[in-house]
Design a protein around this motif. Structure first.
Motif, PDB file in Angstrom:
ATOM      1  N   GLY A 226      25.786  29.761  82.535  1.00 57.99           N
ATOM      2  CA  GLY A 226      26.771  29.933  81.476  1.00 57.99           C
ATOM      3  C   GLY A 226      28.081  29.257  81.775  1.00 57.99           C
ATOM      4  N   PHE A 227      28.975  29.322  80.825  1.00 57.26           N
ATOM      5  CA  PHE A 227      30.311  28.756  81.009  1.00 57.26           C
ATOM      6  C   PHE A 227      31.271  29.841  81.499  1.00 57.26           C
ATOM      7  N   ALA A 228      31.524  30.827  80.656  1.00 56.48           N
ATOM      8  CA  ALA A 228      32.461  31.892  81.027  1.00 56.48           C
ATOM      9  C   ALA A 228      31.727  32.976  81.800  1.00 56.48           C
ATOM     10  N   LEU A 241      27.369  43.419  77.211  1.00 55.77           N
ATOM     11  CA  LEU A 241      26.617  42.245  76.800  1.00 55.77           C
ATOM     12  C   LEU A 241      25.146  42.593  76.608  1.00 55.77           C
ATOM     13  N   PRO A 242      24.506  41.917  75.656  1.00 56.51           N
ATOM     14  CA  PRO A 242      23.081  42.200  75.433  1.00 56.51           C
ATOM     15  C   PRO A 242      22.262  41.846  76.681  1.00 56.51           C
ATOM     16  N   PHE A 245      21.451  38.192  78.442  1.00 54.38           N
ATOM     17  CA  PHE A 245      22.501  37.251  78.053  1.00 54.38           C
ATOM     18  C   PHE A 245      22.817  36.323  79.225  1.00 54.38           C
ATOM     19  N   GLN A 246      22.970  35.026  78.940  1.00 55.99           N
ATOM     20  CA  GLN A 246      23.303  34.013  79.947  1.00 55.99           C
ATOM     21  C   GLN A 246      22.236  33.858  81.037  1.00 55.99           C
ATOM     22  N   PHE A 250      17.566  32.848  78.048  1.00 53.69           N
ATOM     23  CA  PHE A 250      18.555  32.750  76.963  1.00 53.69           C
ATOM     24  C   PHE A 250      18.890  31.276  76.691  1.00 53.69           C
ATOM     25  N   HIS A 254      18.067  29.111  73.250  1.00 56.69           N
ATOM     26  CA  HIS A 254      19.114  28.479  72.454  1.00 56.69           C
ATOM     27  C   HIS A 254      19.131  26.963  72.559  1.00 56.69           C
TER      28      HIS A 254
END
Ligand code: ZN
Lengths: 285, 335
Positions: A226-228, A241-242, A245-246, A250, A254
């Protein structure tokens, strides 16, 4: 960058044979008690839940490159402490400790080798050196790995594992994102393949530069990508968070990685991709 | 905040005193005007004293000043015939970044500008200048359009960071930024970047690759915000002042490190104290930068751009490290 915090103390530093055999260990994911020797044979993948333990750069080199083909470069490049940075520790002390703990000179190891008989330029990051963070040394070594691919007209493979840019070198660390990406533009122009392998975790400044720029991007299962940072995001949206996630899964869903590849399939997959990218024997444009 | 910063309090108080005396002074009084003149001299001294030795954290505060001109003010002050372009053609129009064609005197160009907004409504509309992936893609789309028609690019940077949210991750924030870094490195037209206020990490760099990087005197540009750095390294976001010092994020630091090419001076006390003057000074420098770049052949300009970024970083070469025993395999997890 917050994965820094999780950077474990005291990672593998000894000889491989010194790793105590016959010990049992607990899977970090499912809690299964596993025989260490069995885990090692299984490339540090949990036989029960398929959790991929984080491994060292040398494991990836052994996993990916043909025996006796590896040649390391740029081992003598080390950090210069350009900001004379000090938080709870002086930055040079941090570097010295990391070096002692890991026998690495920084968070990436670069060189050339062969995969299935094909020469490749390889860079493998190692999380055990200050969370795999990218400062001037990582940036310079990645840049040189790209240039080696350009000079020798060979494919580039980068195995990433990083919490992001290294804060202790401030803006200079940020600029390594620009530096490496600018050189990748040259690689793209020359149609030399770049395969980016994402391992747990690959985030922030590394994810937002070369790790995301592979012609093919391969993720290990269940890696944090991920980024953040998840904590920052949770704070921003004010809720949990779900699940998932990340994760690699995921990212696949996406559309930001080409595939998830289990460790035991990594070599075969990369080998096959390189074979495809070598074309049908007609001259390349 | 009452429109001034904590360290500005003595200045603001003295300014108020002068204003009060003025209000009382009905008609001409030699004595009063003499007193006002004395106080004004004192004010000038006080301003010089306070503003000439700003700490890095105080500069960060100035960069975030609620009255500091934002990117749209520069566009309004500088450009004529502005035509805004919207959308990334894939998902949405990100209002955190304004993209459009305009004329700077006689120079036709594309502007890519991070906009924070001023009042609450505007700030929400512009998402406080925090871009989503579609913002980076909108910027790239318009920049590649500009490149096709030979229009130079002016980038105005002012962001507290790329937006850290669920949607941003779902739509590939990292990929969007990474792609911009790679593609901006080879855009065949001149790119001038001006850091107006906040230059927070990848959120700023994601539109910040250029041939000339200019920076307003009190702007900051860093790998992480002082608060973020303090929270991680000091485990206490209140240590932001220490973090700001340690990060060396001020304009003069970045000039010294070769990250930026020029500092654009601000009026005493910050850009908001005299926006018009700020716009004028900055515009002159922007035009000068485009002027310098336009005389270079495109190939040479691109070569310089790549070389500029290629050479960034500071490290040492230590031959003794070759002797260090080679690291060996083993799981990090099992120790
Ligand atoms: Zn397991």
């Amino acid at each position: 960058m917050e994965w820094f915090k999780k950077n474990r103390e005291g990672v593998a530093g000894g000889e491989k044979k010194e790793i105590p055999k016959g010990l049992w260990t607990k899977c970090e994911s499912c809690g299964e008690i596993i025989f260490v020797r069995e885990l090692e044979k299984n490339r540090w993948v949990c036989p029960k839940c398929n959790y991929h333990f984080r491994i060292r750069f040398s494991d990836y080199l052994e996993l990916l490159t043909d025996p006796d083909t590896w040649k390391e470069y740029d081992r003598n490049i080390t950090s210069a402490d350009p900001l004379r940075f000090k938080d709870s520790k002086r930055y040079p002390d941090r570097i010295r400790e990391a070096r002692k703990k890991t026998s690495l000179t920084d968070a990436v190891v670069c060189g050339t080798g062969k995969i299935g008989g094909r020469a490749v330029s390889v860079a493998v990051m190692d999380f055990s050196f200050i969370g795999g963070s990218m400062g001037s040394v990582v940036g310079e070594k990645i840049a040189r790995a790209i240039e080696r691919a350009l000079e020798r007209k060979i494919p580039l493979i980068i195995v990433s594992c990083s919490g992001g840019a290294r804060m202790q070198e401030g803006i200079l660390s940020l600029m390594q994102m620009a530096k490496t990406s600018a050189l990748l533009a040259q690689l793209q122009k020359k149609n030399l393949p770049f395969i980016s392998v994402l391992t747990n975790p690959t985030t922030a400044g590394v994810m937002a530069s070369y790790a995301s720029l592979g012609d093919v991007i391969i993720a290990e299962p269940k890696a944090l990508l991920g980024f953040a940072g998840p904590r920052v995001i949770a704070q921003t949206i004010g809720q949990e968070l779900p699940p998932g996630f990340q994760s690699s899964e995921f990212f696949l869903e996406h559309g930001f990685v080409d595939m998830i590849c289990e460790r035991k399939e990594l070599r075969r997959t990369i080998n096959l991709l390189l074979e495809y990218f070598s074309g049908n024997g007609s001259p390349r444009a | 905040m009452n429109g001034y910063l904590d360290f500005e309090k003595p200045i603001v108080e003295l300014e108020k005193k002068i204003a009060d005396i003025r209000d009382f002074a009905t008609g001409e009084s030699v004595e009063l005007s003499r007193e006002i003149a004395a106080l004004e001299k004192k004010l000038e001294r006080l301003q010089k004293e306070i503003y000439s030795k700003l700490t890095r954290w105080q500069r960060v505060q100035l960069a975030r000043h609620p009255k500091r001109p934002t990117a749209s003010d520069y566009i309004k002050a500088w450009m004529t015939d502005f035509v805004e372009l919207h959308g990334d053609r894939g998902f949405a129009d990100d209002h955190a970044v304004i993209t459009g064609l305009g004329k700077l005197d006689n120079l036709k160009l594309l502007v890519v500008a991070q906009e924070k907004g001023k009042d609450t409504k505007e700030k929400l509309h512009h998402n406080f200048g925090m871009m989503h992936p579609e913002g980076y893609r909108k910027a790239l789309r318009t920049m590649q359009l500009a490149a096709r028609f030979g229009l130079p690019i002016l980038v105005l940077i002012d962001t507290p960071g790329a937006f850290p949210g669920v949607g941003a991750e779902e739509r590939g924030q990292a990929e969007a930024i990474a792609r911009n870094l790679r593609e901006m490195a080879v855009l065949p037209v001149p790119i001038v970047v001006v850091i107006l206020g906040e230059g927070a990490s990848g959120g700023a760099l994601g539109v910040g690759i250029g041939d000339r990087i200019l920076m307003l005197e009190n702007a900051w540009y860093s790998v992480i915000s002082p608060e973020g750095c303090a929270a991680i390294l000091w485990r206490d976001s209140e240590k932001k002042e220490e973090a700001a010092e340690a990060l060396k994020l001020a304009s003069f630091d970045l000039l010294e490190m070769g990250i930026i090419d020029k500092i654009l001076p601000e009026p005493l006390g910050g850009a908001h104290r005299d926006p018009k003057k700020t716009f004028e000074t900055a515009k002159t420098e922007v035009l000068a930068a485009f002027g310098e770049l336009s005389v270079l052949p495109p190939e040479e300009r691109l070569l310089h751009r790549i070389e500029k970024y290629r050479s960034m970083g500071r490290y040492t070469v230590d031959p003794e490290l070759e002797e260090l025993p080679s690291p060996v395999a083993g799981p990090e997890a099992n120790q």
